[in-house]
Design a protein around this motif. Structure first.
Motif, PDB file in Angstrom:
ATOM      1  N   ALA A  91      -1.043  -5.140  10.492  1.00 21.73           N
ATOM      2  CA  ALA A  91      -1.811  -5.370   9.154  1.00 21.73           C
ATOM      3  C   ALA A  91      -1.000  -4.169   8.414  1.00 21.73           C
ATOM      4  O   ALA A  91      -0.652  -4.376   7.136  1.00 21.73           O
ATOM      5  N   GLN A  92      -0.707  -3.202   8.885  1.00 22.16           N
ATOM      6  CA  GLN A  92      -0.093  -2.059   8.165  1.00 22.16           C
ATOM      7  C   GLN A  92       1.569  -2.460   7.650  1.00 22.16           C
ATOM      8  O   GLN A  92       1.639  -2.287   6.659  1.00 22.16           O
TER       9      GLN A  92
ATOM     10  N   THR B 240       0.771  -1.259  -0.034  1.00 23.55           N
ATOM     11  CA  THR B 240       0.007  -0.240   0.096  1.00 23.55           C
ATOM     12  C   THR B 240       0.880   1.319  -0.121  1.00 23.55           C
ATOM     13  O   THR B 240       1.851   1.449   0.838  1.00 23.55           O
TER      14      THR B 240
ATOM     15  N   GLU C 231       2.546  -5.546   7.575  1.00 24.12           N
ATOM     16  CA  GLU C 231       2.447  -6.681   6.463  1.00 24.12           C
ATOM     17  C   GLU C 231       2.427  -6.023   4.992  1.00 24.12           C
ATOM     18  O   GLU C 231       2.930  -6.462   4.227  1.00 24.12           O
ATOM     19  N   SER C 232       1.302  -5.127   4.919  1.00 28.03           N
ATOM     20  CA  SER C 232       1.107  -4.440   3.753  1.00 28.03           C
ATOM     21  C   SER C 232       2.041  -3.806   3.154  1.00 28.03           C
ATOM     22  O   SER C 232       2.098  -3.649   1.883  1.00 28.03           O
TER      23      SER C 232
END
Length: 242
Positions: free
Chosen positions: A70-71, A2, A73-74
Motif C-alpha cells: 500500500a505504501q 502521499t 503504490e501510494s
C-alpha cells in the motif's frame, strides 16, 4: 501520491533509520527487481526509493507485506509479484536483531513469512538498521514464530520441547494487536513471540523449530544477509559478511 515526512521532523532514532536506508540506495541500479521489506526502517527505504523513481530510476518492487504494498503504490513505485519475478536482484529490509555472523531476528512487524520467501528469492539481501540492532548474541528481542490457528496449545508444547533441545527456554506469548484482538498475519496465521533472552546456537534452534508441525515459519534468518548497513552516532557503517 502521499508526501513523505520531512527529515527535519524525525526523531533521532527515526533519523538514524533513514540514514541507513539512504545508504542502501547506493546499491540500487536501474533495471533491478527489488524485494521491499516491512517495518519502520524499510518504510524509510520505500519513501526514498519513491523519490528516485520520480526522478527516473526504473525498478520493479516486490513487497513483503500488504502494508508495504500500500505504501509503495501510494508513492508511485512500480510493483510486481514474486510469481511474475521469481528471482530478484536485491532485497532491502530491516531487522529486529543482527548477530555477529549476520544471523537475524525478524518478524517484529508480523511479515516474517513473506520476508523470508522474498529474501530467499533474492540474489543479495541488504539489512538496514540503526546501530542498536547489532548485538553480541540474539535473543533479547522476542523471537516471532508464525503458526496455524489449529491446535495452538499442542503447537506451544512442541515448540517448548524443540527449543529446550536447542538450549533455549522462555515464555511463549500469543501476539495481540493494540486493541486486544489477536494479531493475524497477511497469510491468515498467528504469531507466538518467544522470550528466549539468549540464543546461543541460532542455526540449531532454527532447524528444530522448522520440524514442529504447525509452525509455518520462524523469525530466525540464517545465512541470508550478505551486507548490513548500520547508522549510529558516529555515522553510517557498511559491513559485509565474510
Amino acid at each position: 501520491m502521499t508526501a513523505a515526512k520531512s527529515p527535519d521532523a524525525l526523531s533521532p532514532a527515526e533519523a538514524l533509520k533513514r540514514e541507513a536506508a539512504a545508504r542502501a540506495l547506493d546499491y540500487v541500479r536501474s533495471g533491478m527487481k527489488l524485494g521491499l521489506g516491512t517495518g519502520s526502517t524499510a518504510k524509510h527505504f520505500v519513501d526514498l526509493l519513491a523519490q528516485r523513481v520520480a526522478q527516473g530510476l526504473e525498478v520493479v518492487g516486490v513487497p513483503t507485506s500488504e502494508a508495504t504494498r500500500a505504501q509503495a503504490e501510494s508513492l508511485g513505485v512500480p510493483l510486481a509479484t514474486l510469481d511474475e519475478h521469481p528471482v530478484l536482484d536485491l532485497v532491502i529490509d530491516g531487522a529486529d536483531e543482527i548477530g555477529p555472523d549476520f544471523s537475524l531476528i525478524k518478524g517484529g512487524g508480523g511479515a516474517l513469512l513473506r520476508e523470508k520467501i522474498v529474501a530467499t528469492a533474492a540474489q543479495q539481501m541488504i539489512v538496514i538498521a540503526d546501530a542498536s540492532k547489532k548485538v553480541a548474541r540474539l535473543g533479547t528481542f522476542p523471537l516471532p514464530i508464525e503458526v496455524v490457528d489449529f491446535g495452538v496449545a499442542a503447537i506451544r508444547r512442541s515448540i517448548d520441547k524443540a527449543a529446550r533441545a536447542a538450549g533455549c527456554q522462555g515464555l511463549l506469548t500469543l501476539r495481540r494487536r493494540p486493541d486486544g484482538h489477536v494479531f493475524v498475519t497477511d497469510q491468515g496465521h498467528l504469531i507466538l513471540d518467544a522470550a528466549y533472552l539468549s540464543i546461543s546456537d541460532p542455526a540449531t534452534l532454527a532447524a528444530r523449530l522448522s520440524e514442529v508441525p504447525g509452525v509455518v515459519e520462524h523469525g530466525l534468518f540464517i545465512n541470508l544477509a550478505s551486507r548490513v548497513i548500520l547508522a549510529g552516532a558516529d555515522g553510517v557503517t557498511v559491513l559485509d559478511r565474510a
